[in-house]
Design a protein around this motif. Structure first.
Motif, mmCIF file in Angstrom:
data_model
loop_
_atom_site.group_PDB
_atom_site.id
_atom_site.type_symbol
_atom_site.label_atom_id
_atom_site.label_comp_id
_atom_site.label_asym_id
_atom_site.label_seq_id
_atom_site.Cartn_x
_atom_site.Cartn_y
_atom_site.Cartn_z
ATOM 1 N N ASP A 45 31.402 -44.789 96.513
ATOM 2 C CA ASP A 45 30.868 -45.194 97.816
ATOM 3 C C ASP A 45 31.118 -44.095 98.858
ATOM 4 O O ASP A 45 32.259 -43.719 99.099
ATOM 5 C CB ASP A 45 31.555 -46.498 98.249
ATOM 6 C CG ASP A 45 30.756 -47.254 99.278
ATOM 7 O OD1 ASP A 45 30.252 -46.626 100.220
ATOM 8 O OD2 ASP A 45 30.645 -48.490 99.137
ATOM 9 N N GLY A 46 30.028 -43.590 99.429
ATOM 10 C CA GLY A 46 30.166 -42.647 100.547
ATOM 11 C C GLY A 46 30.446 -41.209 100.158
ATOM 12 O O GLY A 46 30.861 -40.425 101.012
ATOM 13 N N GLU A 84 22.882 -46.819 103.499
ATOM 14 C CA GLU A 84 24.056 -47.696 103.610
ATOM 15 C C GLU A 84 24.384 -48.268 102.233
ATOM 16 O O GLU A 84 23.651 -48.053 101.267
ATOM 17 C CB GLU A 84 23.765 -48.849 104.592
ATOM 18 C CG GLU A 84 23.514 -48.372 106.012
ATOM 19 C CD GLU A 84 23.213 -49.521 106.969
ATOM 20 O OE1 GLU A 84 23.034 -50.668 106.504
ATOM 21 O OE2 GLU A 84 23.153 -49.260 108.180
ATOM 22 N N THR A 85 25.452 -49.066 102.184
ATOM 23 C CA THR A 85 25.981 -49.528 100.901
ATOM 24 C C THR A 85 25.033 -50.477 100.164
ATOM 25 O O THR A 85 24.785 -50.313 98.974
ATOM 26 C CB THR A 85 27.336 -50.218 101.141
ATOM 27 O OG1 THR A 85 28.191 -49.268 101.776
ATOM 28 C CG2 THR A 85 27.957 -50.672 99.845
ATOM 29 N N LYS A 240 33.933 -54.030 97.082
ATOM 30 C CA LYS A 240 33.002 -54.692 98.005
ATOM 31 C C LYS A 240 32.081 -55.642 97.252
ATOM 32 O O LYS A 240 31.503 -55.261 96.227
ATOM 33 C CB LYS A 240 32.120 -53.653 98.692
ATOM 34 C CG LYS A 240 32.844 -52.664 99.567
ATOM 35 C CD LYS A 240 31.810 -51.776 100.252
ATOM 36 C CE LYS A 240 32.478 -50.720 101.110
ATOM 37 N NZ LYS A 240 31.482 -49.855 101.773
ATOM 38 N N ASP A 394 34.568 -44.392 101.024
ATOM 39 C CA ASP A 394 33.807 -44.881 102.177
ATOM 40 C C ASP A 394 34.742 -45.479 103.238
ATOM 41 O O ASP A 394 34.656 -45.156 104.416
ATOM 42 C CB ASP A 394 32.800 -45.938 101.699
ATOM 43 C CG ASP A 394 32.052 -46.582 102.848
ATOM 44 O OD1 ASP A 394 31.060 -46.000 103.299
ATOM 45 O OD2 ASP A 394 32.478 -47.666 103.297
ATOM 46 N N ASP A 441 26.101 -44.218 96.826
ATOM 47 C CA ASP A 441 25.141 -45.018 97.601
ATOM 48 C C ASP A 441 24.670 -44.303 98.860
ATOM 49 O O ASP A 441 23.644 -44.645 99.423
ATOM 50 C CB ASP A 441 25.747 -46.378 97.950
ATOM 51 C CG ASP A 441 27.082 -46.261 98.657
ATOM 52 O OD1 ASP A 441 27.679 -45.160 98.665
ATOM 53 O OD2 ASP A 441 27.546 -47.273 99.213
ATOM 54 N N HIS A 442 25.433 -43.307 99.312
ATOM 55 C CA HIS A 442 25.087 -42.515 100.499
ATOM 56 C C HIS A 442 26.200 -41.498 100.665
ATOM 57 O O HIS A 442 27.245 -41.599 100.032
ATOM 58 C CB HIS A 442 24.989 -43.393 101.757
ATOM 59 C CG HIS A 442 26.198 -44.249 101.981
ATOM 60 N ND1 HIS A 442 27.369 -43.761 102.505
ATOM 61 C CD2 HIS A 442 26.448 -45.555 101.693
ATOM 62 C CE1 HIS A 442 28.269 -44.742 102.557
ATOM 63 N NE2 HIS A 442 27.744 -45.843 102.057
ATOM 64 N N HIS A 599 27.547 -43.392 108.563
ATOM 65 C CA HIS A 599 26.448 -42.861 107.754
ATOM 66 C C HIS A 599 25.227 -43.718 108.018
ATOM 67 O O HIS A 599 25.321 -44.719 108.726
ATOM 68 C CB HIS A 599 26.825 -42.888 106.272
ATOM 69 C CG HIS A 599 27.353 -44.227 105.837
ATOM 70 N ND1 HIS A 599 26.535 -45.293 105.523
ATOM 71 C CD2 HIS A 599 28.623 -44.706 105.742
ATOM 72 C CE1 HIS A 599 27.274 -46.351 105.219
ATOM 73 N NE2 HIS A 599 28.557 -46.026 105.357
HETATM 74 ZN ZN LIG Z 1 28.654 -47.418 101.102
#
Ligand SMILES: [Zn+2]
Length: 683
Positions: A45-46, A84-85, A240, A394, A441-442, A599
């Protein structure tokens, strides 16, 4: 040792790969010997490509192995807005952008049945089958004054005892066992009453929401796999909920677990059936894990504080963040090492969530599931799918910045966890039987205030989207629209903003003007007036933060820019709002007015992410042609012999994926289309 492969070498590797894989793809019968026994999507993530690539010297274990041994796609970019996620994970799971998956942002606004608007969280859905008493477990019947009061909400019962009032009472005159009038505090009270008194069930419109994949508009790779190969098992894990849910998808047979910040345990939801598919065996492993390794055990296993790992004995010195980052970091667990996780206002298990320990806990659970002989992932006749999303990169970057010491430590620790994962895969499944795709994811933006300080003259800043910040961006915009359109003070023409999607307050239209510079009072303004006036207001008042606004109703006239392409890929008429805002570089839409990072944009720091394939069918090499995370699911589907008719991405194993379809990089295409657009006078 960290020299990039030359272009010629990368082209050569690509050609060899394509020849080998094309030959393999044409002989792909059901469950062929070449079919992987276990496919994995590992989402970080991120994590941007730039961060992974520039930190390569500091990696010694999992990341190093993946980059050295895997097929590394160095030009992988998202092409949708609201990086975004929720959108990212659904793209990875389904192989398509938000315009197809429907997951246009982490939250959005949509129409209520009564014509109003409501805010929706991407992974919340109506409870498809509420079970009486679950939740809540509270139940009271109280007879008083010829009435029988029935409570299923303890708060309502307490309130009624003090004030004699019930918030949302619903009554049934003379329907009680002795002809009393029944008074219920909730639909649950009615269900419980009927159940306890042997009366027929009443049906209600669903009232409760649960976490689940209900907003996903198309099946995922996992959904198609269990449909095509009954018996295949799907397990998805993340810190998450939305990450686990959207990597997995809609089939109730999937085992889907995420971290509960209140209890420090892994949980699932009624959207997934613990009695079918991977459900019962996975549930047994998770239950035992929660008992012995999570929840109350977290403090003794991980301690109260997060201190940085020791520096590596050899190799380059670690990057050191400037001390003056402190003014721009969110202080929930203190500023600077060591971080006291118990200082989090929501308690230790919430503080734990914003630390690299959450990744270690997730890896522990993934290993427990891989080791389970009952689950036997990757060791049965049908191929299985393991979906993992590591969230700490993230969460830590949001609080401390992508450029912080905390970020370095988080990725070094994750490097070791990925190493454990690879070794467990080799031990329990065998590398030759594994097909693993790692992506994200980003990416992440720098802390804007730090970026502006370090790069004088560069664009950077933040617009604030939080009820607590007054005035926030939407309030400021509404006040400016009141002036611009001569509206009554307090008129709310814009309902809200989520990500870069702006939603008009359609239920408030038509608006009426007051007398003033715009003309006489009482002219009716239809909602289309916002499409006209917004570009003017944005240019005049938000030029430092925003480049332009793209009203959805005028999409045929949008300039052919990268931002417009990204917006079109996020467009869902019911969810993505009425206009897209185009931010300038290093500008955030953020909940905090001065601290933290984020982000969501179309710039490379958010859109350019890693893509690495690892396992038996992927020879080591570097591929520099354009790819996208939407290609992940189609590539694994190709190997698993599963069709993905809704996917927009293409299998990276197919020759056309690498050369024919994408001859240019997005940057060169953007430059060309912008040049063409300005030549045509469309900007
Ligand atoms: Zn994310």
């Amino acid at each position: 040792m960290f020299a990039r492969p030359t272009h010629a070498r990368s082209l050569f590797v690509t050609l060899i790969l394509l020849a080998a894989l094309d030959a393999a793809a044409t002989s792909r019968p059901d469950a062929s010997p070449g079919t992987p026994k276990l496919a994995l999507i590992v989402a970080i993530d991120g994590l941007s490509w730039e961060r992974l690539d520039s930190f390569r010297p500091y990696f010694e274990d999992g990341f190093k192995r993946l980059l050295d041994e895997g097929r590394v796609e160095s030009a992988c970019r998202y092409r949708h807005l609201n990086t975004e996620t929720g959108p990212g994970h659904s793209s990875l799971g389904a192989g398509a952008p938000p315009r197809v998956t429907g997951i246009v942002a982490n939250r959005w606004f949509e129409a209520r049945p009564d014509g109003g608007l409501r805010s929706v969280s991407c992974a919340q859905q109506w409870d498809p089958a509420p079970v009486p008493g679950k939740p809540p477990l509270f139940y009271r019947e109280v007879a008083r004054d010829g009435r029988l009061y029935v409570f299923a909400l303890s708060g309502e019962w307490e309130r009624w005892q003090q004030s004699g009032e019930i918030g949302l009472a619903s009554t049934r005159p003379n329907a009680g066992p002795d002809g009393e009038t029944l008074v219920f505090d909730s639909p649950d009270a009615i269900r419980l009453f009927n159940w306890r008194h042997g009366r027929p069930e009443e049906t209600f419109p669903p009232a409760a929401t649960i976490t689940g994949p209900g907003n996903l508009r198309v099946p995922t790779l996992a959904d198609r796999l269990v449909e095509a190969r009954p018996g295949a098992r799907v397990v998805a894990l993340s810190a998450k909920d939305r990450s686990a849910v959207f990597l997995a998808g809609r089939d109730a047979r999937h085992a889907v677990y995420w971290y509960d910040r209140d209890t420090g345990r892994f949980v699932t939801s009624p959207a997934y059936d613990v009695n079918r598919g991977a459900g019962p065996t996975a549930a047994a492993v998770v239950r035992e894990f929660n008992r012995t390794q999570a929840g109350a055990r977290l403090v003794s296993r991980f301690g109260l504080t997060w201190s940085p790992s020791p520096p590596p004995p050899a190799g380059p010195a670690l990057p050191v963040a400037p001390r003056d980052l402190f003014d721009y970091q969110l202080p929930a667990q203190g500023i600077g090492f060591p971080h006291d996780l118990s200082r989090d206002p929501a308690g230790y298990s919430a503080g734990f969530y914003v630390s690299p320990f959450i990744d270690e806990l997730l890896a522990d659970l993934a290993l427990a599931l891989l080791e389970s002989e009952a689950l036997a992932l990757g060791r049965r006749a049908q191929p299985d799918l393991l979906l993992l999303s590591f969230s700490a990169q993230d969460l830590v970057s949001h609080s401390y910045g992508n450029e912080s010491d905390e970020n370095v430590d988080t990725l070094r620790r994750l490097d070791r966890q990925l190493g454990r994962l690879l070794r467990a895969l080799e031990r329990h499944v065998g590398r030759e039987h594994v097909a693993l795709a790692l992506s994200s994811d980003h990416g992440f933006a720098a802390i804007p205030e730090v970026h502006r300080r370090d790069h004088p003259g560069a664009s950077a800043g933040r617009l604030v989207n939080s009820e607590r910040a007054v005035p926030n961006f939407v309030e400021r915009l509404n006040r400016l629209l009141v002036d611009e359109l001569c509206l009554p003070v307090g008129t709310r023409a814009i309902f809200g903003v989520e990500g870069w999607s702006l939603t008009y307050n359609r239920p408030a239209f038509p608006l009426r003007r007051v007398e003033g510079p715009c003309g006489p009072a009482d002219a009716r303004l239809e909602v289309g007036v916002l499409d006209e006036v917004l570009p003017r207001v944005i240019t005049r008042h938000f030029a430092e933060e925003l480049e332009s606004v793209l009203p959805v109703a005028l999409r045929d006239t949008w300039p052919r820019t990268r931002a417009a392409e990204f917006a079109l890929n996020d467009l869902d008429p019911e969810r993505s709002g009425d206009a897209f805002l185009v931010p300038r570089e290093n500008v955030l839409m953020h909940w905090d007015p001065a601290r933290g990072a984020g982000h969501g944009s179309h710039y490379d720091y958010d859109a350019h992410v890693p893509l690495v394939f690892w396992g038996g069918r992927f020879p080591a090499g570097s591929v520099s042609d354009d790819s996208t995370p939407h290609d992940v699911a189609p590539t694994l589907a190709d190997l698993l012999g599963v069709a993905l008719p809704d996917a927009v991405g293409v299998s990276r194993l197919r020759p056309e994926a690498s050369s024919t379809l994408r001859p240019q990089s997005p940057r060169s295409r953007e430059r060309r289309s912008e040049a063409a657009a300005s030549a045509a006078g469309t900007r």
